[in-house]
Design an enzyme around this catalytic site. Structure first.
Site, PDB file in Angstrom:
ATOM      1  N   LYS A 268      61.804 -21.763 -16.661  1.00  0.00           N
ATOM      2  CA  LYS A 268      61.698 -22.263 -18.028  1.00  0.00           C
ATOM      3  C   LYS A 268      62.797 -21.639 -18.905  1.00  0.00           C
ATOM      4  O   LYS A 268      63.963 -21.841 -18.630  1.00  0.00           O
ATOM      5  CB  LYS A 268      60.276 -21.995 -18.555  1.00  0.00           C
ATOM      6  CG  LYS A 268      59.171 -22.345 -17.543  1.00  0.00           C
ATOM      7  CD  LYS A 268      59.111 -23.818 -17.186  1.00  0.00           C
ATOM      8  CE  LYS A 268      58.244 -24.137 -15.967  1.00  0.00           C
ATOM      9  NZ  LYS A 268      56.884 -23.619 -15.982  1.00  0.00           N
TER      10      LYS A 268
ATOM     11  N   TYR B 111      47.911 -21.971 -17.192  1.00  0.00           N
ATOM     12  CA  TYR B 111      48.756 -22.964 -16.528  1.00  0.00           C
ATOM     13  C   TYR B 111      47.994 -23.602 -15.353  1.00  0.00           C
ATOM     14  O   TYR B 111      47.307 -22.896 -14.603  1.00  0.00           O
ATOM     15  CB  TYR B 111      50.025 -22.249 -16.035  1.00  0.00           C
ATOM     16  CG  TYR B 111      50.973 -23.116 -15.271  1.00  0.00           C
ATOM     17  CD1 TYR B 111      51.686 -24.126 -15.916  1.00  0.00           C
ATOM     18  CD2 TYR B 111      51.171 -22.929 -13.907  1.00  0.00           C
ATOM     19  CE1 TYR B 111      52.569 -24.928 -15.205  1.00  0.00           C
ATOM     20  CE2 TYR B 111      52.060 -23.723 -13.194  1.00  0.00           C
ATOM     21  CZ  TYR B 111      52.750 -24.729 -13.845  1.00  0.00           C
ATOM     22  OH  TYR B 111      53.618 -25.507 -13.151  1.00  0.00           O
TER      23      TYR B 111
ATOM     24  N   ARG C 121      65.975 -10.608   2.531  1.00  0.00           N
ATOM     25  CA  ARG C 121      64.617 -10.808   2.014  1.00  0.00           C
ATOM     26  C   ARG C 121      64.155  -9.521   1.334  1.00  0.00           C
ATOM     27  O   ARG C 121      63.509  -9.540   0.290  1.00  0.00           O
ATOM     28  CB  ARG C 121      63.647 -11.195   3.149  1.00  0.00           C
ATOM     29  CG  ARG C 121      62.176 -11.084   2.730  1.00  0.00           C
ATOM     30  CD  ARG C 121      61.193 -11.795   3.657  1.00  0.00           C
ATOM     31  NE  ARG C 121      61.488 -11.658   5.069  1.00  0.00           N
ATOM     32  CZ  ARG C 121      61.326 -10.536   5.789  1.00  0.00           C
ATOM     33  NH1 ARG C 121      60.838  -9.446   5.229  1.00  0.00           N
ATOM     34  NH2 ARG C 121      61.632 -10.502   7.064  1.00  0.00           N
TER      35      ARG C 121
ATOM     36  N   ASP D 237      51.149 -13.664 -18.472  1.00  0.00           N
ATOM     37  CA  ASP D 237      52.173 -14.673 -18.186  1.00  0.00           C
ATOM     38  C   ASP D 237      52.938 -14.906 -19.489  1.00  0.00           C
ATOM     39  O   ASP D 237      52.413 -15.485 -20.433  1.00  0.00           O
ATOM     40  CB  ASP D 237      51.503 -15.951 -17.680  1.00  0.00           C
ATOM     41  CG  ASP D 237      52.506 -17.016 -17.264  1.00  0.00           C
ATOM     42  OD1 ASP D 237      53.636 -17.023 -17.811  1.00  0.00           O
ATOM     43  OD2 ASP D 237      52.164 -17.857 -16.411  1.00  0.00           O
TER      44      ASP D 237
HETATM   45  C1  LIG Z   1      55.891 -23.339 -15.008  1.00  0.00           C
HETATM   46  C2  LIG Z   1      54.894 -22.278 -15.249  1.00  0.00           C
HETATM   47  C3  LIG Z   1      54.402 -21.499 -14.187  1.00  0.00           C
HETATM   48  C4  LIG Z   1      54.780 -21.752 -12.747  1.00  0.00           C
HETATM   49  O1  LIG Z   1      56.120 -21.507 -12.521  1.00  0.00           O
HETATM   50  P1  LIG Z   1      56.987 -22.258 -11.389  1.00  0.00           P
HETATM   51  O2  LIG Z   1      58.338 -21.692 -11.579  1.00  0.00           O
HETATM   52  O3  LIG Z   1      56.893 -23.726 -11.695  1.00  0.00           O
HETATM   53  O4  LIG Z   1      56.366 -21.938 -10.080  1.00  0.00           O
HETATM   54  C5  LIG Z   1      53.515 -20.476 -14.490  1.00  0.00           C
HETATM   55  N1  LIG Z   1      53.117 -20.238 -15.754  1.00  0.00           N
HETATM   56  C6  LIG Z   1      53.557 -20.967 -16.790  1.00  0.00           C
HETATM   57  C7  LIG Z   1      53.076 -20.655 -18.173  1.00  0.00           C
HETATM   58  C8  LIG Z   1      54.456 -22.020 -16.581  1.00  0.00           C
HETATM   59  O5  LIG Z   1      54.881 -22.744 -17.617  1.00  0.00           O
END
Ligand SMILES: *Cc1c(COP(=O)(O)O)cnc(C)c1O
Length: 395
Positions: free
Chosen positions: A208, A111, A59, A183
């Site tokens: 993504k 998001y 961890r 982000d």
């Molecule tokens: C998918 C997404 C998240 C969250 O990510 P997870 O891997 O699903 O927890 C946060 N910000 C954006 C812009 C996203 O597309």
């Protein structure tokens, strides 16, 4: 050592294509294994009590994860990377840096999961949030308060692809002694590196584009500042939302091809956006690469290309838009984005269905809005598929 520091290699420091493949990924010192091994392991031998060889418990640190963290830091032009078990895990860790009573300013179209975490979890911990249109500098400036500790940005935004001026807003945050976090999931470090623009923290959903193959969930934070990294590392270990070695391996496998995948994503998206813009049944196309996009000049300055996401508005009803997304064959009806395969979805009925209709319409999320994550299939097949689906819905 497997954990060779990429910044020692001046020769490839300039090229992200080379760093994507090599940063953090020197061949294993003991075995010569070319690829980072999956260190499926929870604990590590100590040579004497308290004297380990760099790892004590997975961890806290795992060699596969270390290589991923070094790779991501290099891609984002940061000194330190930290990986998490999901994008939400990474965003949560940024909020762990705050204290009860602190104020946060965030974009009004962040998001959905971010909005939920802020309002349904952290408001109960006495954090105070204001959501504003972050394309409007004055609106952000007006929302900043003496107790504002964090400015949370996302760009391009989802699903209307608004573009936010990172450099200007990072300056604004710093004028108020607040951290600026971005982000960067939609743009990826191949197209945009917020730390270079003055942001303090970059956050990713590795699920993504960085993973890129729709087969792994993960998150990451990258920072430049040593003290900030130490604090993030404390919460990473204390909260424990860390990825396992197999997930770390999968993302490392993905980042190697990020530049070539993104080139094709961008190329196909540009062509589809131009074609949809001329389509008689499409009333609006949301894509920062079009000259008509309200922040096109900013996007051209801030990003190296315009990304693989676009939304368009069908000149039709909620039902007709549903028929389009149900009729495609190359584009799969699914949420999420950033994989090699094309995905299509209807925000009003799917990703943004939780927003009350009136509020949704006010935000520009109409019933006929369709969002696509353009994959790397052949452009002709993608175009023919959308054309046929639109015809099927409106005839
Ligand atoms: C998918 C997404 C998240 C969250 O990510 P997870 O891997 O699903 O927890 C946060 N910000 C954006 C812009 C996203 O597309």
């Amino acid at each position: 050592m497997a954990n060779d520091d990429s910044t020692d290699h001046d020769s490839y420091e300039d090229h992200i294509e080379t760093r994507a493949i090599h940063a953090g990924q020197a061949p294993d010192g003991e075995t010569g294994a070319l690829m980072t091994p999956i260190h499926a392991n929870s604990t590590y031998v100590q040579d004497s009590p308290g004297k380990d060889r760099g790892y004590e418990y997975s961890r806290t640190g795992n060699p596969t994860r270390t290589d991923l963290e070094a790779n991501l830091a290099s891609l984002e032009s940061g000194a330190h990377g930290r990986a998490f078990s999901s994008g939400m895990g990474s965003i949560n860790t940024v909020l762990n840096l705050l204290e009860a009573g602190d104020h946060v300013v965030a974009g009004d179209d962040v998001y959905g999961g971010t909005h939920r975490l802020f309002t349904q979890v952290y408001e109960d911990y006495d954090l105070d949030f204001d959501f504003v249109d972050t394309t409007d500098h004055d609106a952000v400036a007006a929302a900043m308060r003496p107790d504002t500790e964090l400015l949370w940005l996302e760009t391009p935004t989802n699903p209307l692809m608004r573009v936010v001026d990172i450099a200007a807003l990072a300056d604004l945050a710093h004028d108020h002694d607040a951290l600026c976090a971005v982000d960067n999931t939609f743009a990826t470090p191949y197209l945009q590196r917020p730390l270079e623009d003055g942001a303090d923290i970059v956050s990713h959903s590795l699920t993504k584009y960085l993973g890129g193959h729709s087969d792994v969930v993960g998150g990451a934070l990258v920072v430049d500042d040593d003290d900030l990294d130490e604090r993030i590392g404390f919460y990473q270990n204390s909260v424990g939302a860390t990825p396992g070695p197999f997930e770390s391996f999968l993302v490392l496998r993905g980042t190697k091809t990020l530049p070539v995948r993104m080139d094709r994503h961008c190329e196909n998206t540009r062509a589809l956006a131009t074609w949809l813009d001329d389509h008689p049944d499409v009333s609006e196309v949301y894509y920062p690469g079009l000259g008509s996009h309200p922040q096109h000049d900013l996007a051209a300055r801030q990003m190296d290309d315009f990304g693989g996401m676009l939304s368009f508005e069908l000149d039709g009803s909620l039902e007709e838009a549903s028929t389009v997304v149900e009729s495609t064959e190359v584009f799969t009806l699914a949420e999420s984005l950033g994989g090699v395969e094309s995905l299509i979805e209807q925000p009003a009925a799917m990703t943004h269905a939780a927003i009350p209709r009136e509020e949704r319409l006010e935000a520009g999320l109409t019933d006929g809005l369709i969002r696509v994550s353009v994959g790397i299939e052949h452009l002709d097949d993608q175009r023919r598929d959308l054309d046929r689906a639109i015809d099927a819905a409106l005839d």
